[in-house]
Structures are given as C-alpha cells and as structure tokens.
Design a protein around this motif. Structure first.
Motif, PDB file in Angstrom:
ATOM      1  N   LEU A 146       0.843  -1.193   0.000  1.00  0.00           N
ATOM      2  CA  LEU A 146       0.000   0.000   0.000  1.00  0.00           C
ATOM      3  C   LEU A 146       0.886   1.254   0.000  1.00  0.00           C
ATOM      4  O   LEU A 146       1.830   1.349   0.786  1.00  0.00           O
ATOM      5  CB  LEU A 146      -0.889   0.009   1.245  1.00  0.00           C
ATOM      6  CG  LEU A 146      -1.785   1.235   1.380  1.00  0.00           C
ATOM      7  CD1 LEU A 146      -2.999   1.117   0.477  1.00  0.00           C
ATOM      8  CD2 LEU A 146      -2.246   1.401   2.819  1.00  0.00           C
ATOM      9  N   HIS A 147       0.569   2.174  -0.905  1.00  0.00           N
ATOM     10  CA  HIS A 147       1.255   3.475  -0.920  1.00  0.00           C
ATOM     11  C   HIS A 147       0.210   4.550  -0.632  1.00  0.00           C
ATOM     12  O   HIS A 147      -0.842   4.571  -1.267  1.00  0.00           O
ATOM     13  CB  HIS A 147       1.861   3.773  -2.294  1.00  0.00           C
ATOM     14  CG  HIS A 147       2.945   2.839  -2.695  1.00  0.00           C
ATOM     15  ND1 HIS A 147       3.099   2.348  -3.963  1.00  0.00           N
ATOM     16  CD2 HIS A 147       3.951   2.311  -1.971  1.00  0.00           C
ATOM     17  CE1 HIS A 147       4.151   1.549  -4.001  1.00  0.00           C
ATOM     18  NE2 HIS A 147       4.673   1.505  -2.818  1.00  0.00           N
ATOM     19  N   TYR A 148       0.501   5.411   0.295  1.00  0.00           N
ATOM     20  CA  TYR A 148      -0.395   6.529   0.597  1.00  0.00           C
ATOM     21  C   TYR A 148       0.487   7.765   0.636  1.00  0.00           C
ATOM     22  O   TYR A 148       1.341   7.901   1.504  1.00  0.00           O
ATOM     23  CB  TYR A 148      -1.077   6.288   1.949  1.00  0.00           C
ATOM     24  CG  TYR A 148      -2.353   7.065   2.117  1.00  0.00           C
ATOM     25  CD1 TYR A 148      -3.572   6.487   1.789  1.00  0.00           C
ATOM     26  CD2 TYR A 148      -2.340   8.359   2.597  1.00  0.00           C
ATOM     27  CE1 TYR A 148      -4.745   7.192   1.930  1.00  0.00           C
ATOM     28  CE2 TYR A 148      -3.515   9.078   2.740  1.00  0.00           C
ATOM     29  CZ  TYR A 148      -4.723   8.486   2.413  1.00  0.00           C
ATOM     30  OH  TYR A 148      -5.889   9.192   2.556  1.00  0.00           O
ATOM     31  N   GLN A 149       0.294   8.647  -0.341  1.00  0.00           N
ATOM     32  CA  GLN A 149       1.243   9.737  -0.539  1.00  0.00           C
ATOM     33  C   GLN A 149       0.573  11.103  -0.467  1.00  0.00           C
ATOM     34  O   GLN A 149      -0.493  11.316  -1.050  1.00  0.00           O
ATOM     35  CB  GLN A 149       1.914   9.581  -1.917  1.00  0.00           C
ATOM     36  CG  GLN A 149       2.917  10.670  -2.231  1.00  0.00           C
ATOM     37  CD  GLN A 149       3.603  10.469  -3.572  1.00  0.00           C
ATOM     38  OE1 GLN A 149       3.333   9.482  -4.256  1.00  0.00           O
ATOM     39  NE2 GLN A 149       4.470  11.375  -3.954  1.00  0.00           N
ATOM     40  N   TYR A 150       1.186  12.040   0.251  1.00  0.00           N
ATOM     41  CA  TYR A 150       0.728  13.432   0.248  1.00  0.00           C
ATOM     42  C   TYR A 150       1.724  14.254  -0.560  1.00  0.00           C
ATOM     43  O   TYR A 150       2.874  14.448  -0.136  1.00  0.00           O
ATOM     44  CB  TYR A 150       0.606  13.992   1.665  1.00  0.00           C
ATOM     45  CG  TYR A 150       0.232  15.457   1.669  1.00  0.00           C
ATOM     46  CD1 TYR A 150      -1.058  15.853   1.321  1.00  0.00           C
ATOM     47  CD2 TYR A 150       1.173  16.430   1.964  1.00  0.00           C
ATOM     48  CE1 TYR A 150      -1.395  17.190   1.282  1.00  0.00           C
ATOM     49  CE2 TYR A 150       0.845  17.777   1.922  1.00  0.00           C
ATOM     50  CZ  TYR A 150      -0.448  18.148   1.580  1.00  0.00           C
ATOM     51  OH  TYR A 150      -0.784  19.479   1.515  1.00  0.00           O
ATOM     52  N   ARG A 151       1.262  14.709  -1.729  1.00  0.00           N
ATOM     53  CA  ARG A 151       2.092  15.496  -2.650  1.00  0.00           C
ATOM     54  C   ARG A 151       3.492  14.888  -2.744  1.00  0.00           C
ATOM     55  O   ARG A 151       3.636  13.667  -2.775  1.00  0.00           O
ATOM     56  CB  ARG A 151       2.113  16.965  -2.211  1.00  0.00           C
ATOM     57  CG  ARG A 151       0.709  17.617  -2.263  1.00  0.00           C
ATOM     58  CD  ARG A 151       0.741  19.051  -1.840  1.00  0.00           C
ATOM     59  NE  ARG A 151       1.475  19.875  -2.777  1.00  0.00           N
ATOM     60  CZ  ARG A 151       0.932  20.510  -3.812  1.00  0.00           C
ATOM     61  NH1 ARG A 151      -0.358  20.401  -4.043  1.00  0.00           N
ATOM     62  NH2 ARG A 151       1.662  21.253  -4.608  1.00  0.00           N
ATOM     63  N   ASP A 152       4.520  15.750  -2.818  1.00  0.00           N
ATOM     64  CA  ASP A 152       5.875  15.212  -2.858  1.00  0.00           C
ATOM     65  C   ASP A 152       6.550  15.439  -1.508  1.00  0.00           C
ATOM     66  O   ASP A 152       7.737  15.720  -1.438  1.00  0.00           O
ATOM     67  CB  ASP A 152       6.686  15.841  -3.991  1.00  0.00           C
ATOM     68  CG  ASP A 152       6.509  17.339  -4.041  1.00  0.00           C
ATOM     69  OD1 ASP A 152       5.826  17.866  -3.142  1.00  0.00           O
ATOM     70  OD2 ASP A 152       7.043  17.980  -4.948  1.00  0.00           O
ATOM     71  N   VAL A 153       5.724  15.330  -0.458  1.00  0.00           N
ATOM     72  CA  VAL A 153       6.240  15.590   0.886  1.00  0.00           C
ATOM     73  C   VAL A 153       6.453  14.288   1.660  1.00  0.00           C
ATOM     74  O   VAL A 153       7.514  14.071   2.247  1.00  0.00           O
ATOM     75  CB  VAL A 153       5.268  16.517   1.659  1.00  0.00           C
ATOM     76  CG1 VAL A 153       5.749  16.733   3.087  1.00  0.00           C
ATOM     77  CG2 VAL A 153       5.116  17.845   0.932  1.00  0.00           C
ATOM     78  N   VAL A 154       5.459  13.441   1.660  1.00  0.00           N
ATOM     79  CA  VAL A 154       5.530  12.250   2.523  1.00  0.00           C
ATOM     80  C   VAL A 154       4.792  11.085   1.882  1.00  0.00           C
ATOM     81  O   VAL A 154       3.832  11.277   1.133  1.00  0.00           O
ATOM     82  CB  VAL A 154       4.957  12.579   3.928  1.00  0.00           C
ATOM     83  CG1 VAL A 154       3.474  12.861   3.867  1.00  0.00           C
ATOM     84  CG2 VAL A 154       5.239  11.463   4.934  1.00  0.00           C
ATOM     85  N   MET A 155       5.271   9.879   2.159  1.00  0.00           N
ATOM     86  CA  MET A 155       4.610   8.681   1.653  1.00  0.00           C
ATOM     87  C   MET A 155       4.630   7.582   2.716  1.00  0.00           C
ATOM     88  O   MET A 155       5.653   7.364   3.365  1.00  0.00           O
ATOM     89  CB  MET A 155       5.330   8.170   0.402  1.00  0.00           C
ATOM     90  CG  MET A 155       4.793   6.841  -0.112  1.00  0.00           C
ATOM     91  SD  MET A 155       5.788   6.195  -1.464  1.00  0.00           S
ATOM     92  CE  MET A 155       4.791   6.682  -2.842  1.00  0.00           C
ATOM     93  N   LEU A 156       3.473   6.953   2.890  1.00  0.00           N
ATOM     94  CA  LEU A 156       3.426   5.779   3.755  1.00  0.00           C
ATOM     95  C   LEU A 156       3.540   4.556   2.846  1.00  0.00           C
ATOM     96  O   LEU A 156       2.849   4.475   1.833  1.00  0.00           O
ATOM     97  CB  LEU A 156       2.100   5.746   4.520  1.00  0.00           C
ATOM     98  CG  LEU A 156       1.878   4.595   5.498  1.00  0.00           C
ATOM     99  CD1 LEU A 156       0.972   5.042   6.624  1.00  0.00           C
ATOM    100  CD2 LEU A 156       1.262   3.371   4.834  1.00  0.00           C
TER     101      LEU A 156
END
Lengths: 414, 93
Positions: free
Chosen positions: A115-125
């Motif tokens: 699973l990838h959960y990404q906020y813009r180009d700031v952070v990714m789970l």
C-alpha cells in the motif's frame, strides 16, 4: 432570460386588457366583430404564453444539466490531481516443488500487497504484507515493512519504521518473486540466514549526482534495534533479523550501504557494513525470552550488477558475525556467510530467458554449495513463468536442509 | 537510550532539513514539470537495474506518481530524476 420575462409580462398585460374589453357591453355588428377579433387575439396570446412557459421550463432544465455537468467535470479533475494519492501495488506467486526425499507439492506461494499513501511530494506511507499458506493449511500474515518516508529534499529521504534492511542488494531490491530471476532465493539470502532481512529504526537514504555524465552515489545509513542471536541447546542457532519491534538489550545497531552507479557502463557497485551489540533470545519450553546478555555484532557485504546488452551479471557477498560471550549459555560466537554469482540472458525480441546461479552458504553448523539453472518465459514485464533445477551439495558436518529440487513458479507483479 | 544514540537519531531525522532546506514546499502543481528527454533516458537506464522495464501505458498518471516516488526510495534516485521520469511516463501513456 430577462428578455423572456419582459415578454411574458407584456403578454399578461395584453390578456388582462383583452379580458376587460371583452367584458364591456357592446352594441351593433361592428362591436361584435371587434369583440370577436379581441377574443381571437386573446386566444393567440394565451397560446403564446403557454409556449413561452414551455420554453422557460426547457431553459431551466438545460441550466440544471449544465450545472450538473460542471460538477461532474470538477469531480473528474479531482481524480487527476489530488493532493493525496492512494495506490496498491505488490506481487503474488504460485508454484510447484519436487525434491528427492518428498513427493511433489503445489504451493500457493505468497501474496504480498503493498500500500502506498502519498501526500504530494512531501511524505509517503509504504507498507507490505506477506501472506502465505503452510503445509497444514494455516494462513500466516506478516508485516514485511511499514515506513513513513519524508522527502526532505531532492537528495535526502528520511525513512522511519520497519524497513527492509539496506545492507546488500538482494534482500532490499531483488527478493520479490516477479523480480528474482529464479524461483528461489540464493542459499544464505533467505529469512534469518546470512543476509539481514529487516530492521526497525530510522534511516536516511537517497542519491547524489557525482558527475555530469549521470554517475550517481547511492547511499543509505540507519540506526535500529538490531538483530538478536537465537540460542538453543548451548549454541547460537541463527541470527534473527525479522525487524525486531523491541530492543531488550538497549543497544542500537548502526549501518548502511554506499553504492556507485555508472549508467554509461551499466555497472553498479555497492559496499555495506553494520556494527553494534545484539541481545540473545532463548527458547524456554514454548516461550521465548531475552536472556539479558549482549554480544558484539557486525556485518560486511559487497555487491555488483553489470548489464551488458541482453546479459545481466550479478554477485553479492555477505558476512554476519556475532562475538563470543562467556556469560552466555552459548559462549561461542559464530559467522554466517554467503555469496552468489548469477548470470542471465534474454533472447530479444523473444520472451525466453536463461539463468544460471552459483553460490555457497556457510554457518557454524553447516555448509552448502548451490548451483541452479533456470528457463523463464516473460509473458509481460511483470508476469513471468519460471522453470528451474537446484543442485545442493552439503559440505559441512551437519545437514544444511537444502536438497536437490525442481521448481516451477508463476509470478505476477502488480 | 544513550546520549550518543539520541544525538544520532536526532541528526538522522532533522539534519537533512536543517542542512539542505526542505524542498517539499507546496507547489501549485506536483510533481513540477520535468525534462521529457532526460526522463526517457533515466527510465531506460534505471528501471532495468532490478526488474524488467515497465511500459508507460501499464499505469495511469496518478499511479505513476506513487510508483516513481516508491522507486526514488528503493533505487536512490534524486528528486529531479523522479520529476523527469514522471514527465516522460505521463506523456507516453
């Protein structure tokens, strides 16, 4: 719109006037004709009003449709560029294994959703689960990794959580079955063998250009809870590296990998190292507990990849060592060491690929030399069927557990 | 936890931002447009380092965003590499 309303008002006024005139007493034939004409005019106006009302209703309907369409277009655009993205990737494989001492067995292999959960180009789970079914039908699920990756700047990513060990190259990048060119991991590169699997802690990693022609320095440094030595019957059975969620000994392990990638030569070289102190886990009856004793720990590794044309040659050497500890029930330390060399060739533009691998794995208890030959059919870049035969030759005093075997596997990365 | 370990942890976590500045400021669009030609070259040079090269048409634009950032972490790509590769992928699918 305003124009139509004005015309409606005029028509209504005319109707009212006509009605008034129609109601007035009239005398004579002329008056009757006038009255008839006014009545006809009135009917025409009434008809016109009905027509205008219809047009107005149609216009309202069209306006509502436009509003709905605009809303739909806005909603579609949200899918194209939201600030938060969710994406599922992963891989799965199925297979068949036939060893000399046992009957052939179908295996469901593994299912590893990521699973990838990404906020813009700031952070990714990022998180990967590993699910499999054992011989007794029990399903096991393990957390392969779970990290929060902060893209600090163009050259630095801070990764925290449980991550695949950045030591060496096979475990962190090549072990997924749709990537690995053979159906099995090289001897010594499986779970809890010579190459560390995972770590819980924090790491910084990234790449930095080192010349104008695209050469790049690739780095990863970490601090983590470290592995643990598993003690059994007065010996160290193995070094456990699943990514321990605790650190009973309170001593951290520091390590990392430095690599150089030369795209012009299609060559990549890497050196890895780690050091620290690790605790002991001892099995007492059915329970496992930390003994409270710590030992020295170190790791060294080297890897390379060279990809001339349709050839690919890889090699990796790893050595993991725990020191002696007189205060332990297993005072003697040990070294777990492995290497492999793998070559493959893809018959372009066809989809066939041949693979050969040679390797050796040595522990304080056993030693095995492994040769493997494989033939792959690449249906698509992420869907591969593999047929391989592994020759395993025990060289140590005890059995390594490896046997000659035929392996069939279909793997799909998504 | 020893003071040395705490200092290393703090350094690992905060050092990069303090030393080099945080490039993840909020842009109007992300990832910002990169260089298509350089992206095509980087795609060909880097994707095959570990696995078979994936066709740009295999994923949608939004799926490529998460995929290239995942590969940035795995493959030691720079931020500019990722922007260039993404520009190539989104214009080629």
């Amino acid at each position: 719109m305003a124009e139509k309303r004005r015309r409606l008002k005029e028509a209504a006024a005319a109707v009212a006037l006509g009605a008034a005139l129609g109601a007035a007493p009239v005398q004579g034939a002329d008056t009757a004709r006038v009255a008839e004409a006014i009545r006809a005019e009135l009917e025409a106006l009434k008809s016109r009003i009905r027509e205008l009302e219809k047009q107005l209703a149609e216009q309202r309907r069209v306006e509502q449709e436009v509003k709905d369409l605009r809303r739909e277009v806005r909603s579609a655009a949200e899918w194209k560029s939201p600030n938060t993205l969710i994406h599922m990737a992963g891989y799965a494989d199925v297979g068949y294994t036939d060893t000399r001492s046992r009957t052939g067995t179908f295996g469901s292999g593994t299912f590893n959703p990521i699973l990838h959960y990404q906020y813009r180009d700031v952070v990714m789970l990022e998180s990967e689960l590993a699910m499999s079914v054992d011989e007794l039908g029990e399903t096991t699920t393990e957390l392969e990794y779970l990290t929060i990756d902060w893209f600090a700047n163009d050259y630095v990513t801070v990764v925290a959580g449980k991550f695949l060990s950045p030591l060496g190259w096979f475990r962190q990048n090549l072990h997924p079955s749709w990537i690995n060119k053979l159906p099995s991991a090289p001897a010594g590169f499986g779970h809890d063998q010579a190459a560390p699997n995972a770590e819980v802690g924090v790491q910084v990693r990234g790449g930095v250009p080192v010349s104008g022609n695209g050469n790049r320095l690739i780095y990863a440094f970490y601090v983590g809870n470290g592995p643990a030595a598993e003690i059994e019957s007065g010996e160290i059975e193995m070094i456990e590296t699943p990514g321990l969620g605790g650190d009973a000994d309170g001593k951290k392990v520091f390590g990392g990998r430095l690599g150089l990638y030369f795209p012009g030569r299609r060559l990549e070289l890497g050196l890895s190292g780690a050091a620290g102190r690790v605790g002991e886990i001892e099995e007492v009856g059915k329970s496992r507990k930390y003994t409270g004793v710590t030992r020295d720990y170190d790791f060294l590794g080297a890897d390379f990849t060279w990809r001339p044309r349709q050839f690919e040659v890889r090699g990796e050497w790893v050595r993991q060592k725990v020191g002696d500890q007189p205060a332990s029930s297993a005072p003697e330390g040990g070294t777990w060491q492995a290497w492999y060399l793998q070559g493959s060739y893809r018959f372009m533009p066809h989809k066939w690929e041949v693979v050969a691998r040679l390797g050796r794995y040595r522990t304080p208890h056993s030693e095995v030399e492994q040769k493997a030959l494989g033939l792959n059919y690449i249906f698509a870049s992420n869907f591969v069927a593999k047929l391989a035969y592994e020759f395993n030759d025990d060289r140590g005093a005890e059995s390594s557990g490896y046997e000659d075997r035929l392996l069939l596997q279909a793997s799909y990365g998504f | 936890m020893g003071k040395r370990t705490m200092a290393v942890l703090a350094g690992l976590a905060m050092g990069p931002a303090l030393l080099m500045g945080h490039a993840g400021a909020v842009w109007a669009e992300y990832p910002p447009e990169g260089d298509f030609v350089r992206g095509a070259r980087l795609w060909a040079e880097n994707c095959g380092r570990c696995h078979n090269i994936r066709d740009p048409r295999e994923l949608r634009d939004d799926q490529w965003i998460t995929t290239v950032y995942h590969m940035r972490v795995r493959g030691g790509l720079t931020g500019q590499d990722v922007r260039d590769i993404y520009t190539f992928l989104k214009q080629s699918n």
